[in-house]
Design an enzyme around this catalytic site. Structure first.
Site, PDB file in Angstrom:
ATOM      1  N   ARG A  74     -13.735  -7.386   7.633  1.00 54.04           N
ATOM      2  CA  ARG A  74     -13.250  -6.015   7.391  1.00 54.04           C
ATOM      3  C   ARG A  74     -14.391  -5.013   7.460  1.00 54.04           C
ATOM      4  O   ARG A  74     -14.221  -3.885   7.953  1.00 54.04           O
ATOM      5  CB  ARG A  74     -12.565  -5.963   6.023  1.00 54.04           C
ATOM      6  CG  ARG A  74     -11.927  -4.629   5.654  1.00 54.04           C
ATOM      7  CD  ARG A  74     -11.154  -4.777   4.345  1.00 54.04           C
ATOM      8  NE  ARG A  74     -10.431  -3.568   3.980  1.00 54.04           N
ATOM      9  CZ  ARG A  74     -10.853  -2.689   3.071  1.00 54.04           C
ATOM     10  NH1 ARG A  74     -12.018  -2.877   2.455  1.00 54.04           N
ATOM     11  NH2 ARG A  74     -10.129  -1.621   2.778  1.00 54.04           N
ATOM     12  N   HIS A  81     -14.317  -1.735   9.749  1.00 54.01           N
ATOM     13  CA  HIS A  81     -14.430  -0.386   9.192  1.00 54.01           C
ATOM     14  C   HIS A  81     -15.693   0.323   9.672  1.00 54.01           C
ATOM     15  O   HIS A  81     -15.768   1.550   9.609  1.00 54.01           O
ATOM     16  CB  HIS A  81     -14.386  -0.442   7.663  1.00 54.01           C
ATOM     17  CG  HIS A  81     -13.001  -0.629   7.123  1.00 54.01           C
ATOM     18  ND1 HIS A  81     -12.574  -0.094   5.923  1.00 54.01           N
ATOM     19  CD2 HIS A  81     -11.932  -1.287   7.632  1.00 54.01           C
ATOM     20  CE1 HIS A  81     -11.304  -0.423   5.725  1.00 54.01           C
ATOM     21  NE2 HIS A  81     -10.900  -1.156   6.740  1.00 54.01           N
ATOM     22  N   HIS A 115      -5.336 -10.156   9.062  1.00 52.21           N
ATOM     23  CA  HIS A 115      -4.733 -10.209   7.736  1.00 52.21           C
ATOM     24  C   HIS A 115      -4.196 -11.599   7.393  1.00 52.21           C
ATOM     25  O   HIS A 115      -3.550 -11.767   6.361  1.00 52.21           O
ATOM     26  CB  HIS A 115      -3.628  -9.158   7.603  1.00 52.21           C
ATOM     27  CG  HIS A 115      -4.162  -7.771   7.441  1.00 52.21           C
ATOM     28  ND1 HIS A 115      -3.344  -6.661   7.337  1.00 52.21           N
ATOM     29  CD2 HIS A 115      -5.435  -7.302   7.369  1.00 52.21           C
ATOM     30  CE1 HIS A 115      -4.097  -5.571   7.208  1.00 52.21           C
ATOM     31  NE2 HIS A 115      -5.361  -5.946   7.232  1.00 52.21           N
ATOM     32  N   ASN A 117     -12.153   2.816   1.995  1.00 51.93           N
ATOM     33  CA  ASN A 117     -13.287   2.004   1.549  1.00 51.93           C
ATOM     34  C   ASN A 117     -13.503   1.990   0.036  1.00 51.93           C
ATOM     35  O   ASN A 117     -14.040   1.018  -0.517  1.00 51.93           O
ATOM     36  CB  ASN A 117     -14.578   2.497   2.211  1.00 51.93           C
ATOM     37  CG  ASN A 117     -14.580   2.289   3.718  1.00 51.93           C
ATOM     38  OD1 ASN A 117     -13.993   1.339   4.218  1.00 51.93           O
ATOM     39  ND2 ASN A 117     -15.245   3.180   4.440  1.00 51.93           N
TER      40      ASN A 117
END
Length: 326
Positions: free
Chosen positions: A70, A74, A201, A102
């Site tokens: 992740r 990001h 996910h 975040n």
């Protein structure tokens, strides 16, 4: 493509020229400078150093694999893969870590810092934090049983970050299907690649605050699944309580995430949107029954993501500390 049968000097030059043009067309001029052997001479033990550190972190806490993946995502979705997400706030500078996507959820910076300190001792001022993020993401997926892919290297680190870009560019868990397709399209991804990347996910967990609205307000959610979640995610309070994104194997990288969607057990609104009668239903169906296809498409999409607008050459810097500029 026509196979090159002659290995004459001119033919080889033409072949390399064509390959360079293709790289520019696919990835843009700057990322054509990335290469798989970028540190082979300057930091020959880099990949093994990162792999050892990631494996150690994931063995201590399997969820860390999802957190490191992740972190790379990001980073790349905000002005490219430049490690801007790692920059801490200072008195004169607000970074991306307090942005909505975040805040209270970004994890794994300590693992990256550990790798960086080890690499700096072995190869001072040589390896970027952005490259460490890219390799750590790949190694995290592999550590949890997922596919591998070749990570090209040579990224440099940004000297700035953007709170507003982090708030605006990282897809929100509240997005509907059209919003998801648009958010990924803005970064050059097809709807199929968006579905493949959403398969990340299949590992990790999400906070109650990100799925409470779906849990209490949406109809396309499995009733027993919803009931089981409500005990840990009340109507108010418990915002940071965690639930797995994959109901069966949240610490194994597999295709169970897509099987969950078929049963209306997508945890986030954005998850279930991939299988709600829209244009991506067929892709979810395909991945739910063919993990090899998902693995292959996920790996390809991750290569593409790692090539989003990298800083190369003399642009950016090699941060000595990933949390601050030099």
């Amino acid at each position: 493509m026509v196979r090159i049968k002659s290995f004459s000097s001119s033919a080889m030059q033409n072949a390399f020229a064509i390959r360079s043009i293709l790289l520019v067309l696919v990835f843009g001029l700057s990322s054509a400078q990335l290469s798989s052997n970028f540190y082979s001479s300057s930091c020959p033990n880099l990949l093994s150093t990162i792999k050892t550190a990631v494996n150690s972190a994931v063995s201590r806490e399997a969820r860390m694999g999802a957190s490191l993946l992740r972190l790379h995502f990001h980073d790349c979705f905000v002005n490219g893969c430049d490690a801007s997400v790692l920059l801490d706030d200072t008195a004169n500078f607000t970074g991306e870590q307090t942005a909505g996507p975040n805040a209270n959820s970004l994890r794994g910076m300590d693992v990256i810092d550990t790798v960086k300190s080890q690499v700096e001792r072995a190869c001072p001022s040589t390896v970027s934090c952005a490259d460490i993020l890219a390799v750590a993401a790949r190694d995290s997926v592999v550590a949890l049983g997922g596919p591998s892919w070749a990570v090209v290297l040579g990224r440099r680190d940004s000297t700035s970050a953007s709170l507003s870009a982090a708030n605006n560019n990282i897809p929100a868990p509240t997005l509907n299907l059209n919003g998801l397709i648009s958010a990924f399209s803005n970064k050059g991804f097809t709807a199929k690649e968006m579905v493949a990347l959403s398969g990340a996910h299949t590992i990790g967990q999400a906070r109650c605050t990100t799925f409470r609205a779906r849990l209490y307000n949406e109809a396309n959610i499995n009733a027993s699944f919803a009931t089981s979640l409500k005990a840990n995610c009340p109507n108010s309070g418990g915002d940071n309580n965690l639930s797995p994104l994959d109901t069966l194997t949240p610490t194994s990288f597999d295709n169970n995430y897509f099987k969950d969607l078929l049963s209306q057990k997508g945890l986030l609104h954005s998850d279930q949107q991939l299988f709600s009668g829209g244009s991506t239903n067929a892709q979810v169906n395909a991945y739910s029954s063919n993990s090899a296809s998902f693995f292959n498409d996920f790996a390809s999409a991750m290569v593409k993501m790692g090539n989003l607008s990298p800083l190369t050459g003399t642009n950016g810097q090699i941060r000595l500390n990933c949390g601050k500029t030099n």
